[in-house]
Design an enzyme around this catalytic site. Structure first.
Site, short mmCIF file in Angstrom:
data_model
loop_
_atom_site.label_atom_id
_atom_site.label_comp_id
_atom_site.label_asym_id
_atom_site.label_seq_id
_atom_site.Cartn_x
_atom_site.Cartn_y
_atom_site.Cartn_z
N SER A 23 0.83 -1.21 0.00
CA SER A 23 0.00 0.00 0.00
C SER A 23 0.87 1.25 0.00
O SER A 23 0.37 2.36 0.20
CB SER A 23 -0.93 0.00 1.22
OG SER A 23 -0.17 -0.09 2.42
N THR A 155 -39.32 27.79 -8.87
CA THR A 155 -39.67 26.50 -8.27
C THR A 155 -40.06 25.63 -9.47
O THR A 155 -40.63 26.15 -10.44
CB THR A 155 -40.86 26.60 -7.28
OG1 THR A 155 -42.02 27.00 -8.00
CG2 THR A 155 -40.59 27.61 -6.17
N HIS A 156 -39.74 24.38 -9.43
CA HIS A 156 -39.95 23.46 -10.56
C HIS A 156 -39.24 23.97 -11.83
O HIS A 156 -39.68 23.68 -12.93
CB HIS A 156 -41.44 23.26 -10.88
CG HIS A 156 -42.29 22.94 -9.69
ND1 HIS A 156 -42.55 21.66 -9.28
CD2 HIS A 156 -42.90 23.76 -8.78
CE1 HIS A 156 -43.31 21.69 -8.18
NE2 HIS A 156 -43.53 22.95 -7.86
N SER A 277 -14.40 25.17 -27.76
CA SER A 277 -14.65 23.92 -28.46
C SER A 277 -13.58 23.74 -29.52
O SER A 277 -13.10 24.72 -30.09
CB SER A 277 -16.03 23.96 -29.10
OG SER A 277 -16.10 23.06 -30.19
N LYS A 283 -18.04 28.76 -29.16
CA LYS A 283 -18.35 28.18 -27.86
C LYS A 283 -17.48 28.70 -26.72
O LYS A 283 -16.31 28.99 -26.87
CB LYS A 283 -18.17 26.64 -27.90
CG LYS A 283 -19.20 25.91 -28.74
CD LYS A 283 -20.61 26.02 -28.18
CE LYS A 283 -20.84 25.14 -26.99
NZ LYS A 283 -20.93 23.72 -27.31
N GLU A 290 -19.02 21.82 -14.87
CA GLU A 290 -19.47 20.46 -15.22
C GLU A 290 -18.60 19.40 -14.56
O GLU A 290 -19.09 18.36 -14.11
CB GLU A 290 -19.44 20.28 -16.74
CG GLU A 290 -20.46 21.13 -17.45
CD GLU A 290 -20.23 21.15 -18.96
OE1 GLU A 290 -21.06 20.60 -19.67
OE2 GLU A 290 -19.21 21.70 -19.41
N TYR A 317 -8.90 -6.10 13.11
CA TYR A 317 -8.30 -5.66 11.85
C TYR A 317 -8.42 -6.75 10.80
O TYR A 317 -8.20 -7.93 11.07
CB TYR A 317 -6.82 -5.29 12.03
CG TYR A 317 -6.18 -4.85 10.71
CD1 TYR A 317 -6.32 -3.54 10.26
CD2 TYR A 317 -5.48 -5.75 9.91
CE1 TYR A 317 -5.78 -3.14 9.05
CE2 TYR A 317 -4.93 -5.36 8.70
CZ TYR A 317 -5.08 -4.06 8.26
OH TYR A 317 -4.55 -3.66 7.06
N GLN A 322 -7.23 -1.94 4.46
CA GLN A 322 -6.20 -1.18 3.76
C GLN A 322 -6.81 -0.37 2.59
O GLN A 322 -6.26 0.64 2.18
CB GLN A 322 -5.13 -2.15 3.24
CG GLN A 322 -4.02 -1.50 2.45
CD GLN A 322 -2.81 -2.42 2.29
OE1 GLN A 322 -2.05 -2.62 3.22
NE2 GLN A 322 -2.66 -2.99 1.12
N LYS A 325 -7.96 3.81 2.58
CA LYS A 325 -7.22 5.04 2.35
C LYS A 325 -7.37 5.58 0.93
O LYS A 325 -7.53 6.78 0.74
CB LYS A 325 -5.74 4.83 2.71
CG LYS A 325 -5.55 4.86 4.24
CD LYS A 325 -4.17 4.48 4.69
CE LYS A 325 -3.91 2.99 4.74
NZ LYS A 325 -4.92 2.20 5.46
N1 ARG Z 1 -0.88 -1.22 5.28
C1 ARG Z 1 -1.80 -1.66 6.27
C2 ARG Z 1 -3.11 -0.90 6.13
O1 ARG Z 1 -3.11 0.10 5.53
C3 ARG Z 1 -1.25 -1.46 7.64
C4 ARG Z 1 -1.79 -2.37 8.68
C5 ARG Z 1 -1.29 -3.74 8.48
N2 ARG Z 1 -1.68 -4.61 9.56
C6 ARG Z 1 -1.63 -5.90 9.41
N3 ARG Z 1 -2.03 -6.62 10.43
N4 ARG Z 1 -1.26 -6.48 8.32
O2 ARG Z 1 -4.12 -1.31 6.60
#
Ligand code: ARG
Length: 458
Positions: A23, A155-156, A277, A283, A290, A317, A322, A325
């Protein structure tokens, strides 16, 4: 790179598995938060005697150097690392040797990633709120300029009653004010410290979680360590708040697109925020508006991705998490860009009051005022409403508007009509008289602007 977690397995994973698992491309942007969190953790380890005070100081110094080197570009994040946590720890160990390996005492990547995400999103929340504030300020400035500019209110999407352009712009300011409130409420729940939850069960070391929370400027440690590593509500909540901001920006964009069309012609967007355009020389396209409208769909997607990713997860967890993010970062990046672009469009657009006035003069948007006039002469509103409707229908038949229908014609509908009817239906007058709290009268709009400016100054 050799895996820090090699032991139970030989750590020699398949290359495709490595890439799939990594990641670093996404979480590298949290390096500052990761290092700050590690510094607070090292300080706590020293403070509680879990490691020696001198060792803690050396770890903190080592982390500070890594931070400085990354900031200055002397050290590059290794794209082959598994994630930002592993990368920082590996560099620390390379630099400090044996001591580096002590940092991860009484900690897990599970509480570490939860902490980093919260610290990162806390900053993002402040950043987004600041940009919402900027946009509100732009709306207030333009609303002040156009607080007596009459336009048709709809309105509408049918012409309804006269309003001022300033009033219409301030409506968006109100929506955005609520967004700031939502973001600051969400920030409270982001700012709870999960560090010290460890893998899930807490730890046998005599840690001091309150110390860490305080060092990081967080309100308090979370109460339950399983929750500390399982909870991603803060991501969902922030994504939802951002989705609402985007919905507001999208509605404003939609109006800008309409207003900038030849059909409406109420505003002209600045050349700086429009495109041409490639084939049609005449244009001037409202691409930025948009795009903001289009990107709203993508942020909704981020929210739904988060909700769906989490819905079936057992505690605590799971690696699925992961995936959080990429979407929450995308939502933050997108809303920030959209807020900036929208503020730019608002600050630079030119209103065309004459076009608004022409549109306001057609469509009988003063018919309610005509009814109100009859009420002022003693008729019950329902009767006044009926008579006014008949007058409108008469106007349509003979191709005139309320302003041009002769007084004699009015008198045929009711003897109470006098020459003062023309003042009662004058558009400027109609707007000026709507002085009710929150109404469209210039003085009422001025009061709204003052109130909003005071709120955003806080
Ligand atoms: N890169 C992982 C994440 O973003 C970090 C946590 C990893 N934890 C684990 N038990 N493998 O979630």
């Amino acid at each position: 790179m050799a895996k820090l977690w090699a032991g139970r397995t030989d750590g020699r994973t398949d290359k495709a598995a490595d890439e799939f698992n990594s990641s670093i491309g996404i979480d590298r942007r949290m390096y500052r938060q990761d290092i700050r969190g590690s510094m607070a953790h090292a300080a706590m380890l020293g403070e509680t005697g879990i490691i020696e005070a001198g060792e803690a100081d050396a770890l903190i110094d080592g982390l500070q150097t890594i931070l400085d080197d990354l900031d200055a570009g002397r050290l590059a994040v290794d794209p082959g690392a598994e994630d930002i946590h592993m990368f920082v720890e590996q560099v620390l160990t390379d630099r400090l040797g044996e001591l580096g390996k002590k940092l991860h005492t009484a900690r897990s990547r599970n509480d570490q990633v939860a902490l980093d995400s919260r610290l990162y999103l806390r900053d993002e929340t402040d950043e987004i709120s600041g940009r919402v504030r900027e946009l509100i300020a732009a709306l207030c400035d333009r609303a002040e300029e156009y607080k007596d500019t009459v336009m048709p209110g709809y309105t509408h999407l049918q012409r309804a009653q006269p309003v001022t352009f300033g009033h219409q712009l301030m409506c968006y300011a109100m929506m955005l004010l609520r967004d700031i409130e939502r973001l600051s409420d969400c920030r409270k729940r982001i700012n709870i410290s999960p560090i010290g939850s460890c893998a899930l069960a807490g730890t046998t070391y005599p840690t001091d979680r309150a110390f860490e929370a305080e060092k990081l400027g967080m309100e308090k440690p979370c109460l339950n360590s399983i929750d500390g590593v399982s909870d991603r509500d803060f991501c969902v909540e922030l994504a939802a708040d951002i989705a609402i901001v985007m919905m507001h920006l999208s509605r404003l964009s939609e109006e800008l697109v309409l207003w900038a069309s030849w059909e409406f012609g109420f505003v002209e967007l600045s050349d700086a925020f429009t495109t041409g355009s490639s084939i049609m020389p005449q244009k001037k396209n409202p691409d930025m508006a948009e795009l903001v409208r289009g990107k709203t769909g993508r942020v909704y997607g981020d929210l739904v991705t988060l909700l769906t990713m989490l819905k079936g997860l057992p505690l605590a967890y799971n690696k699925d998490m992961q995936e959080d993010k990429e979407c929450i970062f995308d939502a933050c990046d997108t809303v920030k860009a959209c807020l900036d672009i929208t503020a730019g469009m608002i600050r630079t657009m030119r209103a065309r009051p004459e076009r608004m006035r022409t549109a306001a003069g057609e469509g009988f948007i003063n018919a309610t005022d005509l009814a109100d006039y009859l009420v002022s002469k003693g008729l019950p509103f329902r009767d006044a409403y009926k008579i006014s409707g008949r007058i409108v229908s008469e106007c349509i038949k003979c191709g005139c508007v309320l302003e041009t229908l002769p007084l004699e014609a009015y008198k045929e509908f009711s003897p109470v009509f006098g020459p003062d009817v023309f003042c009662a239906i004058d558009l400027d007058e109609c707007v000026k008289r709507r002085t009710s709290f929150g109404g469209t009268a210039p003085q009422s709009v001025a009061a709204q602007i003052a109130a909003v400016r005071e709120l955003i100054a806080k």
